[in-house]
Design a protein around this motif. Structure first.
Motif, mmCIF file in Angstrom:
data_model
loop_
_atom_site.group_PDB
_atom_site.id
_atom_site.type_symbol
_atom_site.label_atom_id
_atom_site.label_comp_id
_atom_site.label_asym_id
_atom_site.label_seq_id
_atom_site.Cartn_x
_atom_site.Cartn_y
_atom_site.Cartn_z
ATOM 1 N N SER A 148 0.832 -1.199 0.000
ATOM 2 C CA SER A 148 0.000 0.000 0.000
ATOM 3 C C SER A 148 0.877 1.264 0.000
ATOM 4 O O SER A 148 1.680 1.451 -0.905
ATOM 5 C CB SER A 148 -0.958 -0.036 1.191
ATOM 6 O OG SER A 148 -1.959 0.936 1.065
ATOM 7 N N ALA A 149 0.768 2.130 1.024
ATOM 8 C CA ALA A 149 1.641 3.302 1.076
ATOM 9 C C ALA A 149 3.102 2.898 1.224
ATOM 10 O O ALA A 149 3.999 3.602 0.758
ATOM 11 C CB ALA A 149 1.229 4.224 2.214
ATOM 12 N N HIS A 186 4.238 2.538 -2.092
ATOM 13 C CA HIS A 186 4.621 3.838 -2.668
ATOM 14 C C HIS A 186 6.041 4.194 -2.268
ATOM 15 O O HIS A 186 6.848 4.644 -3.087
ATOM 16 C CB HIS A 186 3.657 4.936 -2.216
ATOM 17 C CG HIS A 186 4.007 6.277 -2.770
ATOM 18 N ND1 HIS A 186 4.772 7.190 -2.065
ATOM 19 C CD2 HIS A 186 3.748 6.844 -3.977
ATOM 20 C CE1 HIS A 186 4.945 8.271 -2.815
ATOM 21 N NE2 HIS A 186 4.344 8.085 -3.975
ATOM 22 N N VAL A 193 0.330 2.051 -3.608
ATOM 23 C CA VAL A 193 0.028 3.399 -4.078
ATOM 24 C C VAL A 193 1.186 3.772 -5.005
ATOM 25 O O VAL A 193 2.347 3.680 -4.609
ATOM 26 C CB VAL A 193 -0.066 4.403 -2.914
ATOM 27 C CG1 VAL A 193 -0.329 5.808 -3.446
ATOM 28 C CG2 VAL A 193 -1.146 3.991 -1.917
ATOM 29 N N THR A 202 -5.386 8.004 -7.304
ATOM 30 C CA THR A 202 -4.466 7.910 -6.170
ATOM 31 C C THR A 202 -5.225 7.536 -4.893
ATOM 32 O O THR A 202 -6.455 7.419 -4.890
ATOM 33 C CB THR A 202 -3.709 9.222 -5.960
ATOM 34 O OG1 THR A 202 -2.659 9.013 -4.999
ATOM 35 C CG2 THR A 202 -4.630 10.328 -5.453
ATOM 36 N N HIS A 203 -4.484 7.376 -3.808
ATOM 37 C CA HIS A 203 -5.080 7.213 -2.481
ATOM 38 C C HIS A 203 -4.957 8.564 -1.791
ATOM 39 O O HIS A 203 -3.859 8.974 -1.395
ATOM 40 C CB HIS A 203 -4.346 6.125 -1.690
ATOM 41 C CG HIS A 203 -4.873 5.954 -0.307
ATOM 42 N ND1 HIS A 203 -4.132 6.249 0.821
ATOM 43 C CD2 HIS A 203 -6.085 5.534 0.151
ATOM 44 C CE1 HIS A 203 -4.853 6.013 1.897
ATOM 45 N NE2 HIS A 203 -6.031 5.580 1.526
ATOM 46 N N SER A 246 -2.974 9.048 1.560
ATOM 47 C CA SER A 246 -1.509 9.004 1.478
ATOM 48 C C SER A 246 -0.956 10.333 0.990
ATOM 49 O O SER A 246 0.057 10.826 1.503
ATOM 50 C CB SER A 246 -1.067 7.875 0.535
ATOM 51 O OG SER A 246 -1.407 6.611 1.060
ATOM 52 N N VAL A 276 -7.058 1.525 -3.004
ATOM 53 C CA VAL A 276 -5.989 1.890 -3.938
ATOM 54 C C VAL A 276 -6.315 1.198 -5.258
ATOM 55 O O VAL A 276 -6.053 -0.001 -5.412
ATOM 56 C CB VAL A 276 -4.606 1.456 -3.414
ATOM 57 C CG1 VAL A 276 -3.529 1.816 -4.430
ATOM 58 C CG2 VAL A 276 -4.303 2.105 -2.069
ATOM 59 N N ASN A 279 -3.119 1.799 -10.256
ATOM 60 C CA ASN A 279 -1.799 2.147 -9.737
ATOM 61 C C ASN A 279 -0.749 1.143 -10.204
ATOM 62 O O ASN A 279 0.296 1.521 -10.743
ATOM 63 C CB ASN A 279 -1.841 2.218 -8.210
ATOM 64 C CG ASN A 279 -2.470 3.488 -7.702
ATOM 65 O OD1 ASN A 279 -1.785 4.447 -7.371
ATOM 66 N ND2 ASN A 279 -3.799 3.513 -7.633
#
Length: 307
Positions: free
Chosen positions: A163-164, A167, A200, A207-208, A211, A252, A256
């Motif tokens: 997830s983040a 990213h 992400v 996008t999320h 975040s 998300v 992505n």
């Protein structure tokens, strides 16, 4: 390996090294062992918190002292993975997307490092957008610098994120040449490979939003959004990637991963992507909507790429 020999191997850096008592990690190491780049004095009431909610996911927040938790296998293969838990840059799902995953790697002979990175906050950082990326790059620096200590091949040091955290892993995979840490030895900060689980990727459409807000604030500039849209930063030097996502992810969106994969293909970077019909977001190691085991797919990919 004794504590004294560990300190000698780390040279001039001073590290906090102790046996972790709550995660079955072999060691926990202070990421910087001294002054943290871009840090402000931590307010007295800014204290790290770890909670377990009804969903039984352990959440760590208010991280001001970044650490690496080391999981060293009995018979190391030479490969290492730095794991970045997710949590929207607001918390870290430190067990589900960190320690649990590290144990799986440890079982297969891969040395795993769970990165407890700083979470963006104007209270403890001069530029909160850069704190997590600095920590990810510092983790790569430390693992490569001390590769012999953990029987690691410096050419097989990868980064993983959920997830983040995905990213963050993709940002480290595309901004490794931006010197944001002290690296007098000029050690390569380029991950050898990346593993991105429902990451992400973009800070544009799909996008999320959480975040973006947590990392860049309420009104990010177009330049900031471009810099942190990893699909727009891919080059031929971006490391090979393995991606997992679910079409049913409403947190998300799957776009992505699709965009990152498309950018990798455009730049002739090896990549493999598995998209599940269902599973939503945040399933960690186990997507309960399928009998397929994505970690087995990951093992196959690592073997095919001699990792």
């Amino acid at each position: 390996m004794t504590i004294s020999s560990t300190f000698r191997n780390f040279g001039l850096l001073t590290f906090l090294l102790f046996v972790a008592t709550n995660s079955n990690a072999q060691q926990a190491i202070s990421l910087y062992g001294g002054a943290i780049p871009g840090a402000k004095p931590t307010p007295a009431d800014y204290v790290e918190e770890t909670t377990t909610r009804e969903d039984k996911v352990v959440r760590t927040s208010k991280v001001s002292k970044p650490e690496l938790y080391v999981y060293q296998p009995a018979s190391p293969t030479g490969t290492a993975v730095i794991i970045c838990p997710g949590g929207g840059y607001g918390i870290l799902a430190i067990d589900k997307e960190g320690h649990d995953v590290a144990r799986k790697f440890q079982e297969m002979g891969v040395t795993a490092f769970v990165l407890k990175y700083r979470l963006p906050s104007d209270l403890i950082m001069k530029d909160k957008s850069m704190g997590p990326l600095q920590d990810a790059l510092q983790a790569i620096y430390l693992v490569r610098k001390n590769a012999a200590l953990w029987s690691i091949d410096p050419n097989k040091v990868g980064i993983m994120g959920f997830s983040a955290g995905g990213h963050l892993a993709s940002a480290a995979s595309t901004h490794f040449a931006d010197m944001k840490i002290d690296n007098q030895e000029n050690i390569s900060l380029r991950p050898s490979f990346s593993i991105l689980i429902y990451p992400v990727i973009t800070f544009g459409t799909n996008t999320h939003a959480g975040s973006v807000k947590n990392l860049l604030g309420e009104k990010p500039t177009e330049e900031q959004k471009k810099y942190f849209s990893s699909e727009r930063q891919v080059t031929a030097q971006t490391p090979p990637a393995f991606l997992i996502h679910a079409n049913s992810d409403k947190t998300v969106p799957v776009q992505n991963s699709l965009r990152y994969n498309e950018a990798l293909v455009k730049n002739n970077v090896p990549a493999e992507m598995h998209i599940y019909q269902a599973g939503g977001h945040g399933f960690g190691l186990y997507n309960k909507t399928t009998n397929d085991d994505w970690f087995e797919r990951l093992k196959n990919w690592m073997q095919a790429n001699k990792l």
